[in-house]
Design an enzyme around this catalytic site. Structure first.
Site, short mmCIF file in Angstrom:
data_model
loop_
_atom_site.label_atom_id
_atom_site.label_comp_id
_atom_site.label_asym_id
_atom_site.label_seq_id
_atom_site.Cartn_x
_atom_site.Cartn_y
_atom_site.Cartn_z
N HIS A 191 -82.62 -11.59 -52.07
CA HIS A 191 -83.89 -10.89 -51.88
C HIS A 191 -83.60 -9.40 -51.76
O HIS A 191 -82.44 -8.98 -51.86
CB HIS A 191 -84.64 -11.42 -50.65
CG HIS A 191 -83.96 -11.22 -49.35
ND1 HIS A 191 -82.75 -11.80 -49.04
CD2 HIS A 191 -84.31 -10.49 -48.24
CE1 HIS A 191 -82.39 -11.45 -47.81
NE2 HIS A 191 -83.32 -10.65 -47.31
N HIS B 248 -84.14 -7.07 -49.25
CA HIS B 248 -83.93 -6.33 -48.01
C HIS B 248 -82.63 -5.55 -48.07
O HIS B 248 -81.63 -6.01 -48.62
CB HIS B 248 -83.93 -7.29 -46.81
CG HIS B 248 -85.30 -7.74 -46.42
ND1 HIS B 248 -85.53 -8.77 -45.53
CD2 HIS B 248 -86.54 -7.31 -46.81
CE1 HIS B 248 -86.84 -8.94 -45.37
NE2 HIS B 248 -87.47 -8.07 -46.15
N ASP C 116 -80.21 -4.82 -46.10
CA ASP C 116 -78.93 -5.33 -45.60
C ASP C 116 -78.28 -6.31 -46.57
O ASP C 116 -77.14 -6.74 -46.35
CB ASP C 116 -79.09 -5.95 -44.21
CG ASP C 116 -80.08 -7.09 -44.16
OD1 ASP C 116 -81.12 -7.02 -44.85
OD2 ASP C 116 -79.84 -8.07 -43.42
N HIS C 117 -78.99 -6.64 -47.65
CA HIS C 117 -78.43 -7.52 -48.68
C HIS C 117 -78.22 -6.81 -50.01
O HIS C 117 -77.72 -7.42 -50.95
CB HIS C 117 -79.36 -8.72 -48.90
CG HIS C 117 -79.42 -9.65 -47.73
ND1 HIS C 117 -78.81 -10.89 -47.73
CD2 HIS C 117 -80.01 -9.52 -46.51
CE1 HIS C 117 -79.02 -11.48 -46.57
NE2 HIS C 117 -79.75 -10.67 -45.81
N HIS D 136 -90.24 -14.13 -44.66
CA HIS D 136 -91.31 -13.14 -44.55
C HIS D 136 -92.20 -13.23 -45.80
O HIS D 136 -92.54 -14.32 -46.25
CB HIS D 136 -90.73 -11.73 -44.37
CG HIS D 136 -90.09 -11.49 -43.05
ND1 HIS D 136 -90.77 -11.61 -41.86
CD2 HIS D 136 -88.82 -11.13 -42.74
CE1 HIS D 136 -89.94 -11.35 -40.86
NE2 HIS D 136 -88.76 -11.06 -41.36
N ASP E 103 -81.36 -15.19 -46.20
CA ASP E 103 -82.35 -15.20 -45.12
C ASP E 103 -83.42 -16.24 -45.41
O ASP E 103 -83.91 -16.36 -46.55
CB ASP E 103 -83.00 -13.83 -44.98
CG ASP E 103 -82.02 -12.77 -44.51
OD1 ASP E 103 -80.83 -13.08 -44.37
OD2 ASP E 103 -82.46 -11.63 -44.28
N HIS F 255 -74.45 -15.06 -41.70
CA HIS F 255 -75.51 -14.15 -41.26
C HIS F 255 -75.66 -14.25 -39.75
O HIS F 255 -76.73 -14.49 -39.20
CB HIS F 255 -76.83 -14.50 -41.97
CG HIS F 255 -77.81 -13.35 -42.02
ND1 HIS F 255 -78.78 -13.18 -41.08
CD2 HIS F 255 -77.97 -12.34 -42.91
CE1 HIS F 255 -79.50 -12.10 -41.39
NE2 HIS F 255 -79.02 -11.58 -42.49
#
Length: 308
Positions: A61, A63, A65-66, A142, A212, A270
């Site tokens: 995805h 985000h 942090d990825h 999310h 996530d 994670h």
């Protein structure tokens, strides 16, 4: 067999113990990087896995942090001429962020020598090499467009020892030649073809990787029967309310999924730095086995699981 190298196993922000999400999946000459959190290039170099033949990056995805590590990694691949082409796989959302990052930060003024292909994912099989097929499946996190990935070795038929004996193929050079050249001429003048000595088809090794996630129960069919499942477990089960509010999984969620889907082994990643990894692993072992909590630079071989 797959070889996994955990380059980053932390959650949200890097810590002294853990980098951000990045997992290298290798199968023979194929290499896939799943996610590319901040600092992934350093982790690759420190882990000794190198960047050669790294031409596929799969994004769970968008985000940061990825994905933020794409800038330094892709820029270095271009600078060092390590690849002619790089394919980024991800949702429209993730690829948009990746494109902005590369076009406006890494190459704002010139065109790279590296040919970057942006491949938009949809659920289903999206990549096949000579020995591996990769399938994307939707993951709830999310409001993002998120995917997990299932890697499966192509079904194969190995040489059968009993058939080789019956055909009179000696051990050593002749069998090696038969396996690699497809045929061998024996001392008595007979030619034996590889297909004459094959055993029954064998199922290939499989694994699934989930980034996530806010709903493990929705993934049962997507990961059913894999030999190894890599999945986030950001929170201890005692912090379930926080996990739900942030669309992440607890240890119990991940273990329940592994049990329901009949997976062979479970690896949790994670990880929040607030927890002692030994305590997380102890909690997990009380719910599912075999299981491990991944640390940065752990290497795991994925072989067909022994099932009762």
């Amino acid at each position: 067999m797959f070889q996994l190298t955990f380059l980053g196993t932390g959650a949200t922000v890097p810590s002294a113990r853990r980098g951000l999400s990045a997992l290298l999946v290798e199968h023979e000459t194929d290499r896939f990087l799943v996610d590319c959190g901040e600092g992934t290039l350093r982790q690759i170099r420190q882990g000794g896995v190198g960047v050669r033949r790294l031409d596929r990056i799969l994004l769970t995805h968008g985000h940061l942090d990825h994905i933020l590590g794409l800038a330094s990694l892709v820029g270095t691949l271009d600078l060092w001429d390590q690849a002619d082409r790089l394919t980024l796989y991800g949702s429209e959302e993730a690829l948009h962020i990746a494109r902005v990052l590369l076009d406006q930060v890494v190459w704002p003024d010139d065109h790279p020598g590296l040919d970057v292909i942006y491949a938009t994912l949809k659920p289903g099989r999206f990549c096949e090499t000579g020995g591996v097929a990769v399938t994307a499946f939707p993951v709830c996190h999310h409001e993002t467009q998120s995917f997990g990935f299932r890697f499966e070795e192509t079904e194969h038929r190995p040489l059968d020892g009993a058939r080789l004996d019956a055909l009179g193929v000696p051990e050593g050079r002749e069998r090696h030649e038969l396996a690699h050249a497809g045929a061998v001429t024996l001392a008595d003048g007979r030619t034996v073809r590889r297909e004459d000595a094959l055993g029954p088809a064998e199922r290939g090794t499989s694994l699934a990787v989930v980034g996530d996630c806010g709903d493990a129960d929705a993934l049962v069919e997507s990961v059913r029967g894999v030999d190894l499942l890599v999945i986030e477990a950001t929170y201890r089960t005692a912090d379930e309310a926080t996990a739900r509010s942030r669309s992440h999984l607890t240890v119990a969620d991940a273990c329940r999924l592994a049990q329901a889907a009949g997976v062979g082994r479970l690896v949790l990643t994670h990880q929040s730095d607030r927890y002692d990894p030994a305590e997380v692993e102890a909690e997990a072992r009380a719910r599912f086995e075999p299981v491990m909590v991944a640390k940065d630079f752990d290497r795991v071989e994925v072989r067909p699981a022994v099932r009762s």
